[in-house]
Design a protein around this motif. Structure first.
Motif, PDB file in Angstrom:
ATOM      1  N   THR A 153       0.796  -1.295  -0.126  1.00 46.85           N
ATOM      2  CA  THR A 153      -0.085   0.015  -0.108  1.00 46.85           C
ATOM      3  C   THR A 153       0.946   1.279   0.057  1.00 46.85           C
ATOM      4  N   GLY A 174      -4.898  -1.503   1.543  1.00 46.42           N
ATOM      5  CA  GLY A 174      -4.986   0.035   1.451  1.00 46.42           C
ATOM      6  C   GLY A 174      -5.633   0.597   2.568  1.00 46.42           C
ATOM      7  N   ALA A 191      -8.284   2.372   3.370  1.00 46.93           N
ATOM      8  CA  ALA A 191      -9.680   2.525   3.592  1.00 46.93           C
ATOM      9  C   ALA A 191     -10.246   0.985   3.773  1.00 46.93           C
ATOM     10  N   ARG A 204     -10.813  -7.683  -2.244  1.00 43.90           N
ATOM     11  CA  ARG A 204     -11.529  -6.629  -1.576  1.00 43.90           C
ATOM     12  C   ARG A 204     -11.582  -7.403  -0.104  1.00 43.90           C
ATOM     13  N   SER A 235     -12.218  -3.973   2.132  1.00 39.64           N
ATOM     14  CA  SER A 235     -11.954  -2.816   1.555  1.00 39.64           C
ATOM     15  C   SER A 235     -13.040  -2.153   1.437  1.00 39.64           C
ATOM     16  N   ALA A 236     -12.931  -0.792   1.755  1.00 41.21           N
ATOM     17  CA  ALA A 236     -14.213   0.222   1.824  1.00 41.21           C
ATOM     18  C   ALA A 236     -14.176   1.037   0.837  1.00 41.21           C
ATOM     19  N   THR A 237     -13.236   0.563  -0.279  1.00 33.67           N
ATOM     20  CA  THR A 237     -13.114   1.575  -1.687  1.00 33.67           C
ATOM     21  C   THR A 237     -13.881   0.675  -2.487  1.00 33.67           C
ATOM     22  N   SER A 238     -14.747   1.240  -3.908  1.00 33.07           N
ATOM     23  CA  SER A 238     -15.605   0.738  -4.596  1.00 33.07           C
ATOM     24  C   SER A 238     -14.748   0.198  -5.858  1.00 33.07           C
ATOM     25  N   SER A 239     -13.497   0.035  -5.928  1.00 33.55           N
ATOM     26  CA  SER A 239     -12.730  -0.331  -7.208  1.00 33.55           C
ATOM     27  C   SER A 239     -12.825  -1.874  -7.080  1.00 33.55           C
TER      28      SER A 239
END
Length: 139
Positions: free
Chosen positions: A2, A73, A75, A106, A135-139
């Motif tokens: 990260t 990462g 988030a 994720r 993971s709190a990111t939407s990617s």
């Protein structure tokens, strides 16, 4: 990886008011692992003089999440965790060492061993935990 480092991770921990209340600090962070330490103060004990189980659960949760953050990462959110108390936590400090067992795109699965540090510096295992971090990111 990260690109986060121990100093940045400690700033994130410091931004959590409850972490400040218990006096938590990170001593290791990176490469799928994190170590969180808490001084064994009287204010954190239960009625029999042991560190409160909630303090151990807090330490496991945060160590697990920070370890996962090294692979997913910054988030991230705890999806859930379980903890098994092995013996009363009595000592001068609590050390929670977490290591990623598996990471995907994720989510990560993380194991955490919790130790109490005795007067002479010897560590005794007092609890084990395992959790899933998302993971709190939407990617």
């Amino acid at each position: 990886m990260t690109g986060l480092d121990l100093r940045t991770a400690q700033k994130v921990l410091d931004s959590q008011p409850f972490s400040g209340l218990v006096g938590a600090h990170l001593t290791e962070f990176g490469g799928g692992a994190a170590t969180l330490e808490i001084e064994g103060r009287a204010e954190l004990q239960q009625q029999n003089g042991f560190l409160h189980g909630g303090v151990l659960a807090y330490a496991a949760d945060n160590a697990i999440t920070f370890a996962a953050g090294t692979t997913l990462g910054p988030a991230v959110l705890t999806g859930g965790f379980s903890i098994q108390y092995l013996r009363p936590a009595t000592g001068t400090a609590l050390v929670a060492r977490a290591e990623v067992v598996h990471t995907g795109r994720r989510q990560a699965v993380v194991r955490c061993d919790l130790f109490v540090v005795g007067e002479g510096g010897a560590e005794n295992l007092c609890a084990v935990a395992q959790g899933t971090v998302l993971s709190a990111t939407s990617s």
